[in-house]
Structure formats: structure tokens, C-alpha cells
Write a protein that holds these residues in place. Sequence first.
Motif, PDB file in Angstrom:
ATOM      1  N   GLU A 362      -6.245  14.417  -6.532  1.00 20.41           N
ATOM      2  CA  GLU A 362      -5.215  13.783  -5.705  1.00 20.41           C
ATOM      3  C   GLU A 362      -5.721  12.500  -5.052  1.00 20.41           C
ATOM      4  OE1 GLU A 362      -1.721  13.145  -4.452  1.00 20.41           O
ATOM      5  OE2 GLU A 362      -1.802  15.309  -4.772  1.00 20.41           O
ATOM      6  N   VAL A 363      -6.958  12.529  -4.534  1.00 21.79           N
ATOM      7  CA  VAL A 363      -7.462  11.359  -3.796  1.00 21.79           C
ATOM      8  C   VAL A 363      -8.078  10.297  -4.710  1.00 21.79           C
ATOM      9  CG1 VAL A 363      -7.854  12.700  -1.699  1.00 21.79           C
ATOM     10  CG2 VAL A 363      -9.738  12.397  -3.331  1.00 21.79           C
ATOM     11  N   THR A 364      -8.300  10.633  -5.973  1.00 27.24           N
ATOM     12  CA  THR A 364      -8.909   9.647  -6.884  1.00 27.24           C
ATOM     13  C   THR A 364      -7.936   9.081  -7.919  1.00 27.24           C
ATOM     14  OG1 THR A 364      -9.681  11.444  -8.333  1.00 27.24           O
ATOM     15  CG2 THR A 364     -11.243  10.592  -6.696  1.00 27.24           C
ATOM     16  N   ARG A 365      -6.796   9.701  -8.098  1.00 28.16           N
ATOM     17  CA  ARG A 365      -5.947   9.294  -9.218  1.00 28.16           C
ATOM     18  C   ARG A 365      -5.400   7.874  -9.081  1.00 28.16           C
ATOM     19  NH1 ARG A 365      -0.454  12.850  -9.267  1.00 28.16           N
ATOM     20  NH2 ARG A 365       0.178  12.743  -7.086  1.00 28.16           N
ATOM     21  N   ASP A 366      -5.285   7.363  -7.861  1.00 25.34           N
ATOM     22  CA  ASP A 366      -4.785   5.998  -7.694  1.00 25.34           C
ATOM     23  C   ASP A 366      -5.748   4.958  -8.263  1.00 25.34           C
ATOM     24  OD1 ASP A 366      -2.597   7.043  -6.493  1.00 25.34           O
ATOM     25  OD2 ASP A 366      -2.937   6.163  -4.511  1.00 25.34           O
ATOM     26  N   TYR A 367      -7.003   5.356  -8.474  1.00 24.66           N
ATOM     27  CA  TYR A 367      -7.983   4.432  -9.041  1.00 24.66           C
ATOM     28  C   TYR A 367      -7.939   4.406 -10.569  1.00 24.66           C
ATOM     29  CZ  TYR A 367     -10.092   4.726  -4.370  1.00 24.66           C
ATOM     30  OH  TYR A 367     -10.315   4.691  -3.011  1.00 24.66           O
ATOM     31  N   LEU A 368      -7.274   5.373 -11.171  1.00 25.75           N
ATOM     32  CA  LEU A 368      -7.328   5.561 -12.626  1.00 25.75           C
ATOM     33  C   LEU A 368      -6.307   4.706 -13.370  1.00 25.75           C
ATOM     34  CD1 LEU A 368      -7.614   9.462 -12.886  1.00 25.75           C
ATOM     35  CD2 LEU A 368      -9.440   7.785 -12.603  1.00 25.75           C
ATOM     36  N   THR A 369      -6.782   4.106 -14.459  1.00 28.42           N
ATOM     37  CA  THR A 369      -5.888   3.471 -15.420  1.00 28.42           C
ATOM     38  C   THR A 369      -5.639   4.431 -16.577  1.00 28.42           C
ATOM     39  OG1 THR A 369      -6.684   1.253 -14.859  1.00 28.42           O
ATOM     40  CG2 THR A 369      -5.584   1.507 -16.991  1.00 28.42           C
ATOM     41  N   VAL A 370      -6.715   5.079 -17.034  1.00 28.80           N
ATOM     42  CA  VAL A 370      -6.621   6.115 -18.067  1.00 28.80           C
ATOM     43  C   VAL A 370      -7.424   7.323 -17.594  1.00 28.80           C
ATOM     44  CG1 VAL A 370      -6.220   4.602 -20.047  1.00 28.80           C
ATOM     45  CG2 VAL A 370      -8.563   5.044 -19.310  1.00 28.80           C
ATOM     46  N   LEU A 371      -7.118   8.489 -18.125  1.00 29.91           N
ATOM     47  CA  LEU A 371      -7.748   9.718 -17.646  1.00 29.91           C
ATOM     48  C   LEU A 371      -9.236   9.782 -17.967  1.00 29.91           C
ATOM     49  CD1 LEU A 371      -5.018  12.397 -18.468  1.00 29.91           C
ATOM     50  CD2 LEU A 371      -5.293  10.995 -16.420  1.00 29.91           C
ATOM     51  N   SER A 372      -9.679   9.080 -18.990  1.00 24.86           N
ATOM     52  CA  SER A 372     -11.100   9.094 -19.350  1.00 24.86           C
ATOM     53  C   SER A 372     -11.967   8.453 -18.269  1.00 24.86           C
ATOM     54  CB  SER A 372     -11.325   8.389 -20.690  1.00 24.86           C
ATOM     55  OG  SER A 372     -10.873   7.055 -20.644  1.00 24.86           O
ATOM     56  N   GLU A 373     -11.330   7.732 -17.333  1.00 22.07           N
ATOM     57  CA  GLU A 373     -12.070   7.129 -16.222  1.00 22.07           C
ATOM     58  C   GLU A 373     -12.321   8.120 -15.086  1.00 22.07           C
ATOM     59  OE1 GLU A 373     -10.292   2.562 -16.605  1.00 22.07           O
ATOM     60  OE2 GLU A 373      -9.470   3.956 -15.121  1.00 22.07           O
ATOM     61  N   ALA A 374     -11.691   9.276 -15.152  1.00 23.35           N
ATOM     62  CA  ALA A 374     -11.781  10.252 -14.063  1.00 23.35           C
ATOM     63  C   ALA A 374     -13.225  10.606 -13.690  1.00 23.35           C
ATOM     64  CB  ALA A 374     -10.993  11.511 -14.413  1.00 23.35           C
ATOM     65  N   PRO A 375     -14.122  10.847 -14.653  1.00 16.35           N
ATOM     66  CA  PRO A 375     -15.501  11.184 -14.265  1.00 16.35           C
ATOM     67  C   PRO A 375     -16.176  10.101 -13.429  1.00 16.35           C
ATOM     68  CG  PRO A 375     -15.126  11.739 -16.564  1.00 16.35           C
ATOM     69  CD  PRO A 375     -13.928  10.969 -16.108  1.00 16.35           C
ATOM     70  N   ILE A 376     -15.839   8.836 -13.663  1.00 13.43           N
ATOM     71  CA  ILE A 376     -16.446   7.727 -12.920  1.00 13.43           C
ATOM     72  C   ILE A 376     -16.102   7.847 -11.440  1.00 13.43           C
ATOM     73  CG2 ILE A 376     -16.461   5.216 -12.618  1.00 13.43           C
ATOM     74  CD1 ILE A 376     -15.689   5.011 -15.609  1.00 13.43           C
ATOM     75  N   TYR A 377     -14.840   8.134 -11.159  1.00 14.74           N
ATOM     76  CA  TYR A 377     -14.380   8.177  -9.765  1.00 14.74           C
ATOM     77  C   TYR A 377     -14.582   9.542  -9.115  1.00 14.74           C
ATOM     78  CZ  TYR A 377     -12.408   3.648 -10.848  1.00 14.74           C
ATOM     79  OH  TYR A 377     -12.273   2.336 -11.213  1.00 14.74           O
ATOM     80  N   MET A 378     -14.595  10.587  -9.925  1.00 15.77           N
ATOM     81  CA  MET A 378     -14.748  11.930  -9.367  1.00 15.77           C
ATOM     82  C   MET A 378     -16.208  12.340  -9.226  1.00 15.77           C
ATOM     83  SD  MET A 378     -11.545  13.947 -11.171  1.00 15.77           S
ATOM     84  CE  MET A 378     -11.907  15.500 -10.356  1.00 15.77           C
ATOM     85  N   GLU A 379     -17.096  11.626  -9.893  1.00 18.22           N
ATOM     86  CA  GLU A 379     -18.528  11.943  -9.824  1.00 18.22           C
ATOM     87  C   GLU A 379     -19.015  11.984  -8.375  1.00 18.22           C
ATOM     88  OE1 GLU A 379     -22.590  10.328 -11.956  1.00 18.22           O
ATOM     89  OE2 GLU A 379     -21.218   8.837 -11.097  1.00 18.22           O
ATOM     90  N   THR A 380     -18.509  11.071  -7.565  1.00 21.14           N
ATOM     91  CA  THR A 380     -18.899  11.005  -6.149  1.00 21.14           C
ATOM     92  C   THR A 380     -18.659  12.324  -5.437  1.00 21.14           C
ATOM     93  OG1 THR A 380     -18.332   8.661  -6.112  1.00 21.14           O
ATOM     94  CG2 THR A 380     -18.519   9.743  -3.997  1.00 21.14           C
ATOM     95  N   PHE A 381     -17.623  13.051  -5.844  1.00 20.60           N
ATOM     96  CA  PHE A 381     -17.279  14.323  -5.209  1.00 20.60           C
ATOM     97  C   PHE A 381     -18.006  15.496  -5.865  1.00 20.60           C
ATOM     98  CE2 PHE A 381     -13.763  11.473  -4.431  1.00 20.60           C
ATOM     99  CZ  PHE A 381     -13.417  11.708  -3.109  1.00 20.60           C
TER     100      PHE A 381
END
Length: 488
Positions: A362-381
Motif C-alpha cells: 500500500e505505501v510503496t505502490r505509488d512509486y511503481l511503474t511496473v510490478l517488477s520494480e516492487a522489490p526495489i521499493y519494498m526491499e527497504t521494508f
Amino acid sequence: MSIRVRFAPSPTGFMHVGNARTALFNYLFAKHNDGKLILRIEDTDLERHSEEAVNVIYEALKWMGISWDEGPNIGGDYGPYRQSERLDIYKRYIEELKNKGLVYECFCTPEELDAMRKEQLERGEPPRYTGKCRNLTEKEKERFKAEGRKPVLRFKVPEDRVIKFKDLIKGEIEIHSRQLGGDFVLVRSNGMPVYNFVVVIDDALMKISHVIRGEDHISNTPKQILLYEALGFSIPQFAHLPMILGTDRSKLSKRHGSTSVKEFRDKGYLSESFTNFLALLGWYPKDGKEILSMEELIERFDIKDVNSAPAVFDTTKLNWMNQVYIRAYPIDKLTDFIIPYLEKVGFEVSKFDRSWLEKVVEVTRDYLTVLSEAPIYMETFLKDDFEIEEEAKKFVLENEVRLKVVETFYVKVENLDEELSSEKFKQIVKEVGKELKAKGKNLFMPVRIALTGKMKGVELDILISLLGKERVLKRISNSLSQLANKSN
């Protein structure tokens, strides 16, 4: 009139976006007009055929939300729906054309045909078959067969005929029979019928009312019309979709990036956004609304509104559209889609609480252009045991106050007798700043680096609220060890 359209791909192992757009427009046209979409597999190229390739077609269509009313896997009244299973049908109609005297055997070798083309080009003429074998005697045919030549079967093209048809997108089209390249082949020397012949038989027997396909087929249409007439079939209405170009205005190809449906799916484009985007390649709703569900696309789609000019595949617009869909998508389903991307890079997702993971999405999805980017932004958590980036280490160590900020922050969190909330975090940071006379970058950046190993990222209060006291202490302890080693 009963509306029946078809999508008839060749199983080549992937679904090109051009084919996907053709399938989608056929589907939208059929559903808008309460008609039926027929899926037919053109698998007469036995060397390239495989069941895996057929499954690629099924999967791509289903992923895009396209269903069909008749087809190889569900049956129907006009099957079989694979061309390889219809060879006996084609033979019957070849015999009919033979009986009508509309076809003949051609024994010209590839070398003879090449020489014919070369001479015509040297004279500045367009290449065409001259009809050299049209009037062979039986004796000549026998001699060629004795030499081991295997003939093709050619259709006799009328000498002086203008073929006219009204294209639902391109308008009135006229092509003279002289432009068709001469008498064209219906059956190859190996006995396999060619595309222009079998497609006419299939469309006629399956009662296809409208043939919607790419404009690269316009040159085939007059040949097919001649065959419809020769066999006494009703001629369907034609609609030829505009080409899809890259942003440089050249035909869309690999050099423009991904071109297959699977590639876009694997990168993490949502099926809804991809389908929505494809629908706007050559067509645009009259009300100007761009974000449209499948139901809305069906309701608004009109073949008459399809533009005849080429459509440009603008990845920037696709990315924007995908972002819009990601931000509006149900969080539970979005989490389901993201989990495989996390697992692919090595995260053991099962060890995280599901509801917590959904909060991270929920808190990272606004940063995503495609779902494959999710690990980049979710890694912090997700990753507590990280290496501090070199630039970040340097930033902390070049000023002794910054390192002191981290140490003091750790002690205050450790002494907390309650959970570390977002509000408590802000209070502690304020206290640290006041005690050490630190503010701005000297206050917040060291804390960020200690918690993430990076100098940029999500809002710290959001991160803190999801990590909790125990994981915050673990991260800072790990960071202080790294900073201590670096400073020695």
C-alpha cells in the motif's frame, strides 16, 4: 445479419502486440454487436508448430480478458478449428476449382522463377508470374514429372479486372488484377495449401461476417475476393487495422523494446492497463475518456471510429496508464501479483505476516511503474541485514555529530517502554536534534542511512510505523557496526 468475427493466429511461440490488438478489436466489435468471436489456429506450417506455441496464444488472450465463443479447445458448430485438421476439406474445394478449369499445374523451378523476376526488374517492370505453364500439353506435363519436378497449383487471375471492395476503415479500395503478381499459388509442391486459399475456405464455412485484420493483408484481399467468387461464397466485409509504429515512426520491432504480450506481462504490466492501452492504438472513444474497463471499451467501441492512419506505440503512455491502474488496484490482488517478483529476487515472503505485507504494498505502490520494480521499493521494508552504500557511509562519518545522532537515536529507542509509533519516532528525533543541536540533513539523513543504508527512500515515519521497535534496533545496531569498522 449475425455478426461472426475470427482471430486466426499462427502458433509461432509468442503473441506480438499487433496480433494482440487485432484479437482485441475483433473481440470488442463482436461483443459490442452481440456477435461471436471464433478462435482459429492456422497451424499448417508443421515445422514451426508446437502445442506449447498454441498454449501461448490461449494464455495471452485469457490474460488480456479476451474470451472466445468457438475454438479448438471448446468446440463449436463449424469446426475443426485448426487448419491442420481441415486438409480434407481444402482438397474438396481444390477439386471444385479444377473441375471449373480455374487452376492449373505449374512446373517452373525456383531458378526459373528467379530468372523471370530478374528480367522483369531489369526492364523496370513489377515482378509477376507470366503464366508460362497455363497452357501446357499433357505430354509436356508428363515430361516434367518424369524429370522429377513436383508442380504447384496456380489460380488463373482474370486478365483485365478491377477488384473493388469497401473497407470499413480505409474506405473504397480498387486494385487491378495486373497488380496481383500474376496467377498465384494455391497449393505448394508438397501438397500443402497456402494461406490465401485456406483462409477463404475457413471464413466462408465458418460463416464469418466481418474480417478484421492488419492492413498488411490488404494486398491479399483482392486475391481472396476472386476465390470467394470462384467458389460461389458470400464475401464478408473487410476492415484493415492501421499499422503499429514505434515512436520513431518505423514499424514496431524488437529494437523499440518489448513486442510480445508475454514480455509485457513478465515486466509487470497489469492486464487491464495493457488491454486498455492496446484499445487506444488506432481507436479513441468519442467522450475522450482514456481509463476504461473492458465493459466500458465494449460499450464505446465502434469500428467506424478506428483511424486509418498508423498508430504509435508510446511506452511512456503505457507506463502512465499502468501507474494509474496500480494505484487503484485492490490491494490484496496487487499483493498476489507482486509476491512472485519478490520471491524471484530471493525474498522469503512466507515469513512475513500477510496483512503487514499488504501495508507495505500500500505505501510503496505509488512509486511503481511496473510490478517488477516492487522489490526495489519494498526491499527497504523487507531486508534488515543490508550493506550501507559507500556514499552514505561517507556522509555519516565526515561529521562526528551525524554519527552521534545515530547513537543517541538508538539509545532513546532502546529505552522506550512502549511500541515505536510514527508519532513517537518524530518525538525522539526532535529530542535528539535538540540535545545535539542538529537539524535538517545532519539530523534526518543519518537516521535514514542507519535504517535503510541509503540516502533516499520512503518517508521515515511510514517506514518506522511498519518496522516496529525490535527491527529498528536491529537495523541501527547493524549500521553502527559497519560505521565503526569503517571509522577504524
